[in-house]
Design a protein around this motif. Structure first.
Motif, PDB file in Angstrom:
ATOM      1  N   ILE A   1      13.555   3.793  11.092  1.00 36.58           N
ATOM      2  CA  ILE A   1      13.634   2.541  11.838  1.00 36.58           C
ATOM      3  C   ILE A   1      12.376   1.742  11.513  1.00 36.58           C
ATOM      4  CG2 ILE A   1      13.624   1.481  14.124  1.00 36.58           C
ATOM      5  CD1 ILE A   1      15.026   3.980  15.162  1.00 36.58           C
ATOM      6  N   LYS A   2      12.553   0.500  11.114  1.00 35.41           N
ATOM      7  CA  LYS A   2      11.407  -0.374  10.818  1.00 35.41           C
ATOM      8  C   LYS A   2      11.164  -1.272  12.024  1.00 35.41           C
ATOM      9  CE  LYS A   2      10.762   0.326   6.296  1.00 35.41           C
ATOM     10  NZ  LYS A   2       9.556   0.652   5.645  1.00 35.41           N
ATOM     11  N   TYR A   3       9.984  -1.148  12.599  1.00 34.09           N
ATOM     12  CA  TYR A   3       9.617  -1.987  13.741  1.00 34.09           C
ATOM     13  C   TYR A   3       8.841  -3.190  13.255  1.00 34.09           C
ATOM     14  CZ  TYR A   3      10.721   2.071  16.608  1.00 34.09           C
ATOM     15  OH  TYR A   3      11.361   3.116  17.211  1.00 34.09           O
ATOM     16  N   GLY A   4       9.088  -4.323  13.866  1.00 35.27           N
ATOM     17  CA  GLY A   4       8.329  -5.522  13.552  1.00 35.27           C
ATOM     18  C   GLY A   4       7.193  -5.703  14.546  1.00 35.27           C
ATOM     19  N   GLU A   5       6.379  -6.672  14.317  1.00 36.34           N
ATOM     20  CA  GLU A   5       5.303  -6.995  15.246  1.00 36.34           C
ATOM     21  C   GLU A   5       5.899  -7.578  16.523  1.00 36.34           C
ATOM     22  OE1 GLU A   5       1.960  -6.486  14.946  1.00 36.34           O
ATOM     23  OE2 GLU A   5       2.451  -5.386  13.106  1.00 36.34           O
TER      24      GLU A   5
END
Length: 99
Positions: A66-70
């Protein structure tokens, strides 16, 4: 802070998963039924505890990245210091607890 938490968790528990504390998980009902009565913690540490017990009991664990953003809006409502101490206390306890 999250990366430091992952390092500490892996060291204390021996878990090899990439993200031990994310809350997006799927598991079979049989796994939940087997583990639910052995859970002691609440809050974010519960996520690590569930994973730890599942691995110790021999359940297969797979990960999908899972790629989390700011963060775009708002600030965290958690006290990093307070949550960090609570987290550290529980993760160390997991290491010495039987499952």
């Amino acid at each position: 802070v999250s990366e430091i938490g992952q390092i500490i968790t892996k060291y204390c528990t021996g878990l090899t998963q990439t993200d031990t504390s994310h809350s997006f998980r799927m598991f079979r009902k049989k796994v939940f039924d087997d583990i639910k009565n052995h859970l002691r913690y609440r809050g974010n540490v519960f996520l690590i505890e569930f994973l730890y017990i599942a691995v110790k009991r021999g359940y297969r664990v797979s990960e999908i990245e899972i790629k989390y953003g700011e963060r775009v809006h708002g600030k965290t409502k958690l006290s990093v210091f307070k949550e960090g101490l609570r987290y550290l206390y529980h993760v160390v306890q997991l290491r010495f607890r039987g499952c």
